[in-house]
Scaffold this motif. Sequence first.
Motif, PDB file in Angstrom:
ATOM      1  N   SER A  96       0.813  -1.120  -0.076  1.00  0.00           N
ATOM      2  CA  SER A  96      -0.077  -0.044   0.074  1.00  0.00           C
ATOM      3  C   SER A  96       1.160   1.226  -0.016  1.00  0.00           C
ATOM      4  N   ILE A  97       0.185   2.432  -0.311  1.00  0.00           N
ATOM      5  CA  ILE A  97       1.017   3.509  -0.284  1.00  0.00           C
ATOM      6  C   ILE A  97       1.562   3.991   1.156  1.00  0.00           C
ATOM      7  N   LYS A  98       1.044   3.563   2.188  1.00  0.00           N
ATOM      8  CA  LYS A  98       1.035   3.726   3.528  1.00  0.00           C
ATOM      9  C   LYS A  98       2.436   3.301   3.861  1.00  0.00           C
ATOM     10  N   LYS A  99       2.440   1.661   3.401  1.00  0.00           N
ATOM     11  CA  LYS A  99       3.403   1.047   3.572  1.00  0.00           C
ATOM     12  C   LYS A  99       4.913   1.460   2.991  1.00  0.00           C
ATOM     13  N   ARG A 100       4.516   1.640   1.720  1.00  0.00           N
ATOM     14  CA  ARG A 100       5.733   2.362   1.025  1.00  0.00           C
ATOM     15  C   ARG A 100       6.254   3.754   1.683  1.00  0.00           C
ATOM     16  N   ASN A 101       5.329   4.721   2.112  1.00  0.00           N
ATOM     17  CA  ASN A 101       6.004   5.504   2.792  1.00  0.00           C
ATOM     18  C   ASN A 101       6.804   5.371   3.973  1.00  0.00           C
ATOM     19  N   LYS A 102       6.285   4.299   4.651  1.00  0.00           N
ATOM     20  CA  LYS A 102       7.017   3.833   6.080  1.00  0.00           C
ATOM     21  C   LYS A 102       8.463   3.178   5.640  1.00  0.00           C
ATOM     22  N   LEU A 103       8.396   2.773   4.552  1.00  0.00           N
ATOM     23  CA  LEU A 103       9.802   2.078   4.027  1.00  0.00           C
ATOM     24  C   LEU A 103      10.750   3.054   3.584  1.00  0.00           C
ATOM     25  N   GLY A 104      10.267   4.209   3.281  1.00  0.00           N
ATOM     26  CA  GLY A 104      11.075   5.470   2.965  1.00  0.00           C
ATOM     27  C   GLY A 104      11.057   6.130   1.837  1.00  0.00           C
ATOM     28  N   ILE A 105       9.646   6.039   1.175  1.00  0.00           N
ATOM     29  CA  ILE A 105       9.489   6.805  -0.171  1.00  0.00           C
ATOM     30  C   ILE A 105       8.877   8.101   0.185  1.00  0.00           C
ATOM     31  N   ASN A 106       9.583   9.236  -0.317  1.00  0.00           N
ATOM     32  CA  ASN A 106       8.788  10.521  -0.121  1.00  0.00           C
ATOM     33  C   ASN A 106       8.542  10.922  -1.526  1.00  0.00           C
ATOM     34  N   HIS A 107       7.124  11.640  -1.829  1.00  0.00           N
ATOM     35  CA  HIS A 107       6.657  11.895  -3.062  1.00  0.00           C
ATOM     36  C   HIS A 107       6.164  13.245  -3.141  1.00  0.00           C
ATOM     37  N   ILE A 108       7.058  13.962  -4.091  1.00  0.00           N
ATOM     38  CA  ILE A 108       6.412  15.323  -4.351  1.00  0.00           C
ATOM     39  C   ILE A 108       5.613  15.096  -5.953  1.00  0.00           C
ATOM     40  N   PRO A 109       4.236  15.114  -5.671  1.00  0.00           N
ATOM     41  CA  PRO A 109       3.493  14.577  -7.068  1.00  0.00           C
ATOM     42  C   PRO A 109       3.150  15.595  -8.078  1.00  0.00           C
ATOM     43  N   SER A 110       2.815  15.364  -9.263  1.00  0.00           N
ATOM     44  CA  SER A 110       2.617  16.124 -10.193  1.00  0.00           C
ATOM     45  C   SER A 110       1.502  16.955  -9.957  1.00  0.00           C
ATOM     46  N   ASP A 111       0.451  16.521  -9.408  1.00  0.00           N
ATOM     47  CA  ASP A 111      -0.727  17.012  -9.216  1.00  0.00           C
ATOM     48  C   ASP A 111      -0.902  17.446  -7.755  1.00  0.00           C
ATOM     49  N   ARG A 112      -0.676  18.724  -7.337  1.00  0.00           N
ATOM     50  CA  ARG A 112      -0.464  19.048  -6.008  1.00  0.00           C
ATOM     51  C   ARG A 112      -1.980  19.040  -5.183  1.00  0.00           C
ATOM     52  N   HIS A 113      -3.104  19.320  -5.983  1.00  0.00           N
ATOM     53  CA  HIS A 113      -4.176  19.266  -5.274  1.00  0.00           C
ATOM     54  C   HIS A 113      -5.021  17.754  -5.245  1.00  0.00           C
ATOM     55  N   ARG A 114      -4.590  16.896  -6.275  1.00  0.00           N
ATOM     56  CA  ARG A 114      -5.215  15.716  -6.196  1.00  0.00           C
ATOM     57  C   ARG A 114      -4.544  14.611  -5.356  1.00  0.00           C
TER      58      ARG A 114
ATOM     59  N   LEU B 283      13.524  10.101  -2.553  1.00  0.00           N
ATOM     60  CA  LEU B 283      12.865  11.213  -2.821  1.00  0.00           C
ATOM     61  C   LEU B 283      12.452  11.139  -4.478  1.00  0.00           C
ATOM     62  N   LEU B 284      10.771  11.070  -4.630  1.00  0.00           N
ATOM     63  CA  LEU B 284      10.286  11.173  -6.104  1.00  0.00           C
ATOM     64  C   LEU B 284       9.783  12.567  -6.103  1.00  0.00           C
ATOM     65  N   ALA B 285      10.613  13.441  -7.035  1.00  0.00           N
ATOM     66  CA  ALA B 285      10.420  14.652  -7.084  1.00  0.00           C
ATOM     67  C   ALA B 285       9.783  14.986  -8.713  1.00  0.00           C
ATOM     68  N   VAL B 286       8.437  15.170  -8.835  1.00  0.00           N
ATOM     69  CA  VAL B 286       7.828  15.452  -9.974  1.00  0.00           C
ATOM     70  C   VAL B 286       7.458  16.857 -10.067  1.00  0.00           C
ATOM     71  N   GLN B 287       7.893  17.638 -11.072  1.00  0.00           N
ATOM     72  CA  GLN B 287       7.842  19.091 -11.119  1.00  0.00           C
ATOM     73  C   GLN B 287       7.869  19.710  -9.974  1.00  0.00           C
ATOM     74  N   PRO B 288       9.039  19.484  -9.171  1.00  0.00           N
ATOM     75  CA  PRO B 288       9.094  20.092  -7.761  1.00  0.00           C
ATOM     76  C   PRO B 288       8.959  21.643  -7.628  1.00  0.00           C
ATOM     77  N   THR B 289       9.376  22.331  -8.563  1.00  0.00           N
ATOM     78  CA  THR B 289       9.264  23.878  -8.477  1.00  0.00           C
ATOM     79  C   THR B 289       8.221  24.432  -9.595  1.00  0.00           C
ATOM     80  N   ARG B 290       7.163  23.669  -9.660  1.00  0.00           N
ATOM     81  CA  ARG B 290       6.024  24.211 -10.702  1.00  0.00           C
ATOM     82  C   ARG B 290       5.361  25.525  -9.828  1.00  0.00           C
ATOM     83  N   GLY B 291       5.223  26.429 -10.593  1.00  0.00           N
ATOM     84  CA  GLY B 291       4.677  27.824 -10.048  1.00  0.00           C
ATOM     85  C   GLY B 291       5.391  28.344  -9.169  1.00  0.00           C
ATOM     86  N   LEU B 292       6.512  28.216  -8.801  1.00  0.00           N
ATOM     87  CA  LEU B 292       7.519  28.878  -7.857  1.00  0.00           C
ATOM     88  C   LEU B 292       8.451  30.050  -8.562  1.00  0.00           C
ATOM     89  N   ASP B 293       8.534  30.899  -7.662  1.00  0.00           N
ATOM     90  CA  ASP B 293       9.497  32.389  -8.165  1.00  0.00           C
ATOM     91  C   ASP B 293      10.965  31.858  -8.219  1.00  0.00           C
TER      92      ASP B 293
END
Length: 522
Positions: free
Chosen positions: A334-352, A433-443
């Motif tokens: 599951s997503i929860k178990k993956r997070n506990k194992l050490g996956i951090n995720h900056i997703p492409s869709d910040r709202h969803r 760290l999974l970083a998808v479009q990490p600086t989208r919309g940033l100055d």
Amino acid sequence: METKEQSPYIIEFDGITKVFNNTLVANDDIHIQVKRGEIHALLGENGAGKSTLMSILFGLIEPTSGRILLNGEPVRIKDPNDATRHGIGMVHQHFMLVDVFSGLENIVLGHEDCDKIGFLKYRKAKEKLQKLMKTYGLEVDLSKKTKDMTVGMQQKVEILKMLYRDADILIFDEPTAVLTAEEIEDLMKVFRMLQNEGKTILFITHKLNEVQEVADRYTILRRGKVIGTYENNSLTNEQMAELMVGSKVDFVTPKSECHPGDVVLSIKELTIKNSLMGKPLVDHLSLDVRQGEIVALLGIDGNGQNELVEAIAGLRKVHSGNILLNGKEIKKLSIKKRNKLGINHIPSDRHRHGLILDYNVMYNFIQEMPENSTFSRLSFLKERDIKDYADEMIHKYDIRSTMGSYTITRTMSGGNQQKVIVGREIERDGDLLLAVQPTRGLDVGAISNIHRQIVKVRDDGKAVLLVSLELDEVFDLADVIYTIHEGKLTGVFDPKKTTYKELGLYMSGAACQDAFIQKEGK
């Protein structure tokens, strides 16, 4: 009889001030004049008040004081319908479309033309839209539901919606934040065509090269105040950036040599298929990411990179192949178990996938961490500790909000929402760290800060998989670049020994290295 001379300015902001909650001054005595028929850019750091000002012009927000003049005459714009009557249209940073409606239905929504019985006159609407699409090169499948459209296609629907309502003043809020390089180029062409038709364009952006390319003039805002309005090419990018953030900005991130360690993420012959068509979105792809290494996956949008990251994070099912994290198979976890194992995720869709918008900022900072003893005890949240942590993060990542930690996330600008996600995922303990479009919309200032933080993640011995449509970002951060086309890897490159042009060939599928040529039938 004397005729009144027409004002050279189509829009004038005269002393516009907007205060939220009696504390946050979003706009502070704004004076800007926009010439008729010009392309005028608004620049500024996240939270500078750009979107607030445009929302006032479009009738979404009432100013606390000040006035707006259109064609030299003071007007009060009470709501978006009123703005439409004044010939003002707006494409928002997050599109205002009904997912289950077709393109045509979204465009005519709220502006329907009906016969005497009450039936919609779709034929008349289609005829008008066909002319608009042909004139401006905005080809759209009007029968397709917007949820099934690409982001670039959805944006075309939004533009057609404005033109269908005969808008002469067109507002674009971060129009290129999620577009590919090709889509950005097409949009710039549309801007020029609209200008040639006599339209006036106001657009918010953080991409300084776009301003230099297409704007006639630009106004820089900082912390709600106007710093100045400038003719294009009167300042360098470095000067523009310094005026935006109030200090010098590093466009190149300091980075030591890469010394990769053990493999953290190992993708082996991974295949992901479209659930409806059965077509491979990711096709027998193999890839390793090691400790102390930033690996960038570079491709034209829609070529499988997002689906690959979603599969690693647990958001998408895998058809075949393996996903190993520190040697352990995780594709059925599951997503929860993956997070506990050490996956951090900056997703492409910040709202969803990135935020709970109706939660306040401090609760969004501790998503995926409620069982951490730092923030909870006996299943009860430790409010003071959570707030202290959130306040520290707000300071570290320069997050602007009306009520600090207690701000409801939905009310923040897109750039500040992005900072919440990036800060949370970078600061969480994890190996990948999974970083998808990490600086989208940033100055530019925020981008420089985030880039330094991502490099620090690497230097701390963690693995980073970066997916970005920004070539400058990829070259600035990556230690290794893989190109992807139609779900298959086409090449692997050292960013110090390649060029934008060479990468473009491999991203488009025009070239493929021998190591990645796959046998037929695989």
